[in-house]
Enzyme design. Sequence first.
Site, PDB file in Angstrom:
ATOM      1  CG  ASN A   1     -41.491 -25.063 -48.426  1.00  0.00           C
ATOM      2  OD1 ASN A   1     -42.085 -25.778 -49.244  1.00  0.00           O
ATOM      3  ND2 ASN A   1     -41.129 -25.500 -47.237  1.00  0.00           N
ATOM      4  CD1 TRP A   2     -45.271 -21.565 -52.848  1.00  0.00           C
ATOM      5  CD2 TRP A   2     -46.415 -22.619 -54.470  1.00  0.00           C
ATOM      6  NE1 TRP A   2     -45.325 -20.728 -53.934  1.00  0.00           N
ATOM      7  CE2 TRP A   2     -46.018 -21.348 -54.930  1.00  0.00           C
ATOM      8  CE3 TRP A   2     -47.134 -23.453 -55.324  1.00  0.00           C
ATOM      9  CZ2 TRP A   2     -46.333 -20.895 -56.225  1.00  0.00           C
ATOM     10  CZ3 TRP A   2     -47.437 -23.014 -56.604  1.00  0.00           C
ATOM     11  CH2 TRP A   2     -47.036 -21.738 -57.046  1.00  0.00           C
ATOM     12  CE  LYS A   3     -43.983 -24.702 -44.790  1.00  0.00           C
ATOM     13  NZ  LYS A   3     -43.805 -24.746 -43.357  1.00  0.00           N
TER      14      LYS A   3
ATOM     15  CG  HIS B   1     -38.798 -28.061 -44.624  1.00  0.00           C
ATOM     16  ND1 HIS B   1     -39.665 -28.258 -43.576  1.00  0.00           N
ATOM     17  CD2 HIS B   1     -38.866 -26.747 -44.946  1.00  0.00           C
ATOM     18  CE1 HIS B   1     -40.235 -27.087 -43.286  1.00  0.00           C
ATOM     19  NE2 HIS B   1     -39.769 -26.159 -44.100  1.00  0.00           N
TER      20      HIS B   1
ATOM     21  CD  GLU C   1     -43.159 -28.174 -42.519  1.00  0.00           C
ATOM     22  OE1 GLU C   1     -43.382 -28.371 -43.720  1.00  0.00           O
ATOM     23  OE2 GLU C   1     -43.304 -27.067 -41.976  1.00  0.00           O
TER      24      GLU C   1
ATOM     25  CD  GLU D   1     -36.540 -23.252 -43.375  1.00  0.00           C
ATOM     26  OE1 GLU D   1     -37.210 -22.331 -43.825  1.00  0.00           O
ATOM     27  OE2 GLU D   1     -36.872 -24.444 -43.461  1.00  0.00           O
TER      28      GLU D   1
ATOM     29  N   GLY E   1     -43.560 -21.500 -39.135  1.00  0.00           N
ATOM     30  CA  GLY E   1     -45.018 -21.534 -39.070  1.00  0.00           C
ATOM     31  C   GLY E   1     -45.589 -21.111 -37.721  1.00  0.00           C
TER      32      GLY E   1
ATOM     33  CB  SER F   1     -42.323 -16.659 -38.672  1.00  0.00           C
ATOM     34  OG  SER F   1     -42.981 -17.828 -38.236  1.00  0.00           O
TER      35      SER F   1
ATOM     36  N   GLY G   1     -45.384 -19.750 -45.270  1.00  0.00           N
ATOM     37  CA  GLY G   1     -46.721 -19.145 -45.309  1.00  0.00           C
ATOM     38  C   GLY G   1     -46.834 -17.922 -46.211  1.00  0.00           C
TER      39      GLY G   1
HETATM   40  C1  PEP Z   1     -40.600 -23.052 -44.192  1.00  0.00           C
HETATM   41  O1  PEP Z   1     -41.487 -23.881 -44.305  1.00  0.00           O
HETATM   42  O2  PEP Z   1     -39.506 -23.287 -44.680  1.00  0.00           O
HETATM   43  C2  PEP Z   1     -40.881 -21.818 -43.471  1.00  0.00           C
HETATM   44  C3  PEP Z   1     -39.896 -21.008 -43.206  1.00  0.00           C
HETATM   45  O3  PEP Z   1     -42.208 -21.585 -43.135  1.00  0.00           O
HETATM   46  P1  PEP Z   1     -42.825 -20.227 -42.539  1.00  0.00           P
HETATM   47  O4  PEP Z   1     -42.256 -19.090 -43.347  1.00  0.00           O
HETATM   48  O5  PEP Z   1     -44.296 -20.385 -42.711  1.00  0.00           O
HETATM   49  O6  PEP Z   1     -42.393 -20.148 -41.113  1.00  0.00           O
END
Ligand code: PEP
Length: 251
Positions: free
Chosen positions: A9-11, A96, A98, A168, A174, A214, A236
């Site tokens: 997931n590049w966001k 998600h 976010e 998640e 993050g 993460s 990330g």
């Molecule tokens: C995500 O945005 O779905 C995610 C898991 O981010 P990260 O791996 O950076 O925690």
Amino acid sequence: MRKNIIAGNWKMNTTLPEGLALAKGLEEALKGKTPKCDVIIGVPATHLASIATAIDSSRIGIAAQNCADKEKGAFTGETSAAMIASTGAKYVILGHSERRQYYHETAQTLKTKVNLAISNGLTPIFCIGEVLEERESGRHFAVVDEQVKESLFELSAEDFSKLVIAYEPVWAIGTGKTATADEAQEIHAHIRKTIAGKYGQEIAENCTILYGGSMNAENAKSLVAKPDVDGGLIGGASLSVEKFLPIIESF
Ligand code: PEP
């Protein structure tokens, strides 16, 4: 048999040239390899068509990170599921944390988005997960049950079988904090049981449930070794081929 998947997931990261270079770099790195999982990248909407043209999307699936909750029409700035599908993308990340937190997406809105994604031939990667306070007060099982029930449980068994779930925990996204492999296994097994209660054992067994939060080259192996963890959704660490490739190779 359910699929193993590693999805990035590049966001809201990368300009188009940077995104193209990252996608092509990943394709190059995977040449001659046969990963034991499907590989997907969730890219900004502006990059979908170009990346779908630049890489072999039968080797690396392409996902959008959101879609509109309307079919089409006067909704300035929105991107419909049909538009996403027309680029060659096959997946869409929905729900998600976010989007739930910053754009106030509700269970009802997400239900509509899931329906539109499926009816346009996209596979939703549907994200669920609790915030820290909910985990600390022991409500995490109830929270994920509610998220799944409210947005997904009116789907027919046939349509439910088309989607992927990503657990998640919001406190792990993050932040550098990860659920332990045992914590992930415990809640993944719980989610699968909730699905079995509604759709039966076979559909639950065939549902891919990813872990996200993460995940990195160091912790991926122990997470995907768990029987109910079928891969990961990676933020990330998906922004660099050096960090993403070892996660793909953790199976
Ligand atoms: C995500 O945005 O779905 C995610 C898991 O981010 P990260 O791996 O950076 O925690």
